[in-house]
Design a protein around this motif. Structure first.
Motif, mmCIF file in Angstrom:
data_model
loop_
_atom_site.group_PDB
_atom_site.id
_atom_site.type_symbol
_atom_site.label_atom_id
_atom_site.label_comp_id
_atom_site.label_asym_id
_atom_site.label_seq_id
_atom_site.Cartn_x
_atom_site.Cartn_y
_atom_site.Cartn_z
ATOM 1 N N ALA A 198 0.817 -1.207 0.000
ATOM 2 C CA ALA A 198 0.000 0.000 0.000
ATOM 3 C C ALA A 198 0.856 1.264 0.000
ATOM 4 N N VAL A 199 2.068 1.169 0.530
ATOM 5 C CA VAL A 199 2.968 2.331 0.565
ATOM 6 C C VAL A 199 3.710 2.470 -0.762
ATOM 7 N N HIS A 200 4.244 1.377 -1.248
ATOM 8 C CA HIS A 200 4.964 1.362 -2.526
ATOM 9 C C HIS A 200 4.202 0.438 -3.481
ATOM 10 N N TRP A 201 3.393 1.023 -4.346
ATOM 11 C CA TRP A 201 2.455 0.258 -5.160
ATOM 12 C C TRP A 201 3.154 -0.766 -6.056
ATOM 13 N N PHE A 202 4.305 -0.394 -6.618
ATOM 14 C CA PHE A 202 5.059 -1.302 -7.501
ATOM 15 C C PHE A 202 6.364 -1.748 -6.845
ATOM 16 N N GLY A 203 6.447 -1.665 -5.532
ATOM 17 C CA GLY A 203 7.656 -2.058 -4.822
ATOM 18 C C GLY A 203 8.742 -1.008 -4.907
ATOM 19 N N THR A 204 9.941 -1.382 -4.460
ATOM 20 C CA THR A 204 11.096 -0.480 -4.499
ATOM 21 C C THR A 204 12.268 -1.183 -5.175
ATOM 22 N N ASP A 205 13.239 -0.377 -5.628
ATOM 23 C CA ASP A 205 14.415 -0.956 -6.288
ATOM 24 C C ASP A 205 15.527 -1.178 -5.277
ATOM 25 N N GLU A 206 16.734 -1.460 -5.770
ATOM 26 C CA GLU A 206 17.836 -1.813 -4.881
ATOM 27 C C GLU A 206 18.315 -0.644 -4.032
ATOM 28 N N TYR A 207 17.915 0.574 -4.391
ATOM 29 C CA TYR A 207 18.284 1.750 -3.598
ATOM 30 C C TYR A 207 17.123 2.256 -2.752
ATOM 31 N N GLY A 208 16.032 1.523 -2.723
ATOM 32 C CA GLY A 208 14.881 1.932 -1.937
ATOM 33 C C GLY A 208 14.024 2.985 -2.608
ATOM 34 N N ARG A 209 14.240 3.246 -3.890
ATOM 35 C CA ARG A 209 13.429 4.228 -4.603
ATOM 36 C C ARG A 209 12.110 3.604 -5.035
ATOM 37 N N ASP A 210 11.058 4.389 -5.007
ATOM 38 C CA ASP A 210 9.723 3.902 -5.325
ATOM 39 C C ASP A 210 9.610 3.613 -6.822
ATOM 40 N N SER A 211 9.305 2.368 -7.169
ATOM 41 C CA SER A 211 9.259 1.961 -8.576
ATOM 42 C C SER A 211 8.089 2.598 -9.321
ATOM 43 N N PHE A 212 6.957 2.774 -8.637
ATOM 44 C CA PHE A 212 5.818 3.401 -9.299
ATOM 45 C C PHE A 212 6.149 4.833 -9.698
ATOM 46 N N SER A 213 6.754 5.583 -8.816
ATOM 47 C CA SER A 213 7.106 6.971 -9.119
ATOM 48 C C SER A 213 8.128 7.040 -10.249
ATOM 49 N N ARG A 214 9.072 6.126 -10.257
ATOM 50 C CA ARG A 214 10.063 6.117 -11.331
ATOM 51 C C ARG A 214 9.419 5.713 -12.662
ATOM 52 N N LEU A 215 8.445 4.823 -12.603
ATOM 53 C CA LEU A 215 7.729 4.434 -13.822
ATOM 54 C C LEU A 215 6.935 5.610 -14.380
ATOM 55 N N VAL A 216 6.314 6.370 -13.497
ATOM 56 C CA VAL A 216 5.532 7.530 -13.917
ATOM 57 C C VAL A 216 6.438 8.582 -14.558
ATOM 58 N N TYR A 217 7.561 8.887 -13.926
ATOM 59 C CA TYR A 217 8.475 9.863 -14.503
ATOM 60 C C TYR A 217 9.163 9.307 -15.754
ATOM 61 N N GLY A 218 9.308 7.979 -15.826
ATOM 62 C CA GLY A 218 9.863 7.391 -17.037
ATOM 63 C C GLY A 218 8.968 7.597 -18.248
ATOM 64 N N ALA A 219 7.654 7.749 -18.028
ATOM 65 C CA ALA A 219 6.747 8.053 -19.135
ATOM 66 C C ALA A 219 7.109 9.386 -19.785
ATOM 67 N N ARG A 220 7.600 10.337 -18.984
ATOM 68 C CA ARG A 220 8.046 11.611 -19.548
ATOM 69 C C ARG A 220 9.219 11.409 -20.491
#
Length: 281
Positions: free
Chosen positions: A60-82
């Motif tokens: 519920a906190v990290h919708w798509f989990g986190t990567d090896e550095y603890g970064r939120d994968s959902f947020s990175r996926l969203v910004y990757g769309a840009r």
């Protein structure tokens, strides 16, 4: 003008009544919306590292989990769309006019102009686009802008070949002969009469090429030649997550699904546009 509006309404109606094309259009609109609304849609800072939360599964906190550095994968996926939309938009803005200009000039003038342009085009087409893009990026150096230039240099030849074929079928038409007799210059004939008639075919080809552009951009990012860390990019996310994919499947599955879905959407939209603009349909 009313006839043009009526034709446009028919085309829009055809697209909206084709469920596969409509699905592709909705996915592309969703991509654009996500890219434009990234600061509001992202639940975390995509660059913020928290090693205590590394490799967390979806929750519920990290919708798509986190990567090896603890970064939120959902947020990175969203910004990757840009990043994906940025690459697609820039490459299309470069490839469309360049391919159309080379193709129409080659098809209209013929002779040595046609031979020169088509031999250069054949050289570019003879290499796989990803291999040629890798060569250009290796020469220019890694980076997002260099990746855009490399992809654009490999994507214009099919557009040029298509525009040349369309122009060769139009240059002997009666309306072209009429404007030639009126003293119109070749540049005016190309810009005012031939190029507009080639636009529909070029638009369809560009739409279908966008899937290849996305896959090439993801391939360059996967190899570390596209957007550089820590910038979020789907191909780079897949590359970073492949080391943990057996235990942390979400690191590869989420960006991989995004690449597949967006590529499929552009293909479906291109098929629908081809059905609309195909004079035989």
């Amino acid at each position: 003008m009313p006839a043009r509006h009526q034709a446009l309404r028919r085309a829009v109606s055809h697209l909206l009544h084709n469920p596969m094309t409509l699905a592709g259009l909705l996915v592309i609109l969703l991509l654009a919306t996500v890219a434009c609304s990234a600061p509001w849609l992202a639940t975390h800072n995509p660059l913020l590292q928290d090693l205590s939360q590394a490799l967390q599964p979806p929750s519920a906190v990290h919708w798509f989990g986190t990567d090896e550095y603890g970064r939120d994968s959902f947020s990175r996926l969203v910004y990757g769309a840009r990043t994906t939309l940025y690459i697609v938009a820039l490459v299309t803005l470069v490839v469309g006019p360049v391919g159309l200009a080379i193709g129409t000039a080659s098809g209209y003038f013929g002779g040595w102009v046609d031979a020169l342009f088509m031999r250069v085009t054949d050289i570019f087409i003879s290499f796989p686009s990803l291999v040629l893009a890798l060569a250009f990026v290796a020469a220019l150096g890694p980076g997002l802008e260099h990746a855009v230039i490399a992809i654009a240099l490999t994507a214009w030849p099919p557009i040029a070949r298509l525009a040349r074929a369309e122009t060769r079928s139009l240059r002997k038409a009666d309306f072209v002969a009429a404007v030639q007799l009126q003293g119109a210059a070749p540049l005016r004939i190309l810009l005012r009469h031939i190029a507009p008639l080639c636009l529909s075919s070029v638009l369809v080809r560009l739409t279908m090429n966008m899937a290849g552009i996305i896959l090439t951009a993801a391939g360059l990012g996967f190899l570390g030649l596209g957007a550089q860390p820590p910038s979020p990019e789907w191909g780079a996310m897949i590359s970073a997550g492949r080391r943990y994919m057996m235990e942390c499947w979400w690191l590869v599955a989420m960006p991989g699904a995004a690449v597949m879905l967006v590529s499929l959407a552009f293909n479906l939209l291109g098929d629908g546009l081809r059905d609309v603009f195909d004079p035989r349909s």
